[in-house]
Enzyme design. Structure first.
Site, mmCIF file in Angstrom:
data_model
loop_
_atom_site.group_PDB
_atom_site.id
_atom_site.type_symbol
_atom_site.label_atom_id
_atom_site.label_comp_id
_atom_site.label_asym_id
_atom_site.label_seq_id
_atom_site.Cartn_x
_atom_site.Cartn_y
_atom_site.Cartn_z
ATOM 1 N N ARG A 17 -21.260 16.835 11.538
ATOM 2 C CA ARG A 17 -22.245 17.370 11.215
ATOM 3 C C ARG A 17 -23.304 16.846 11.322
ATOM 4 N NH1 ARG A 17 -17.832 19.723 8.647
ATOM 5 N NH2 ARG A 17 -17.175 21.959 9.876
ATOM 6 N N LYS A 42 -18.916 20.547 5.166
ATOM 7 C CA LYS A 42 -18.519 22.554 5.038
ATOM 8 C C LYS A 42 -17.291 22.589 4.307
ATOM 9 C CE LYS A 42 -18.803 26.050 8.744
ATOM 10 N NZ LYS A 42 -18.684 25.380 9.817
ATOM 11 N N ARG A 119 -20.911 16.827 18.650
ATOM 12 C CA ARG A 119 -19.182 16.790 17.905
ATOM 13 C C ARG A 119 -18.713 17.625 19.056
ATOM 14 N NH1 ARG A 119 -17.748 17.691 12.288
ATOM 15 N NH2 ARG A 119 -16.639 19.653 11.961
ATOM 16 N N TYR A 159 -14.053 24.167 19.698
ATOM 17 C CA TYR A 159 -13.804 23.299 20.512
ATOM 18 C C TYR A 159 -14.073 22.986 21.798
ATOM 19 C CZ TYR A 159 -16.899 21.681 15.813
ATOM 20 O OH TYR A 159 -17.977 22.107 15.068
#
Length: 182
Positions: A17, A42, A119, A159
């Site tokens: 990130r 995170k 990402r 994703y």
């Protein structure tokens, strides 16, 4: 510019990130082991990311550049021209400036190049490689989720959902092995 070249390159090859990358301190990079340690990612999780030797070399070379801004009262790995830790809004602004400079055009007003896209691309490329090399994509997905710092593999699935090439390889695999065994 070396700061942004190295930062963006690291985002591409690690899937980190943006906030994690700009939060890196010098001691989070272990050149000898070729590791980046993401601390307090995170959800407060930390993880170690092995780097390809070329990526470790690129970071090492960045740190030893004569034109690298001298850090001022910061242990930050990536520093601004003022010698301070990079700010996310400035990184975003610089990225958009670079996108315009190289004439990358958005597909639509809502679909424009973003730093976070790297990402997503990292995640998709990792699974594409698993399929192409004949590895078990499900096992690779579990490793990928951990590498990306996802608490739940469902986050990693998201994703991958909009990658037509990946969906085609998954469909081809199902056709070859309808019972699910590879």
């Amino acid at each position: 510019m070396a700061t942004y070249r190295t930062l963006i390159g690291l985002l591409v090859v690690t899937g980190m990130r943006v906030g994690e990358a700009i939060a890196l301190d010098l001691h989070d990079f272990d050149a000898e082991q070729g590791l980046i340690t993401v601390r307090q990612g995170k959800l407060g999780k930390s993880r170690a990311l092995p780097l390809h030797p070329t990526a470790a070399t690129a970071v090492q070379q960045y740190l030893h550049r004569a034109d690298r801004p001298a850090p001022r009262h910061t242990a930050a790995l990536f520093v601004s021209t003022a010698g301070t830790r990079l700010l996310k809004r400035n990184v975003q602004h610089t990225f958009l400036t670079l996108v315009r400079r190289v004439s990358l055009r958005p597909h639509t007003a809502a679909c424009r190049p973003r730093l976070h896209d790297m990402r997503h691309r990292f995640a998709v490329s990792t699974l594409l490689d698993a399929y192409r090399q004949g590895h078990d994509p499900e096992a690779r997905l579990a490793l990928l989720a951990t590498y990306l710092g996802h608490g739940d593999p469902k986050s990693t699935y998201w994703y991958l959902s909009a990658a037509p090439e990946l969906m085609q390889l998954a469909a081809d695999r199902l056709e070859r092995h309808p019972g699910g065994s590879a």
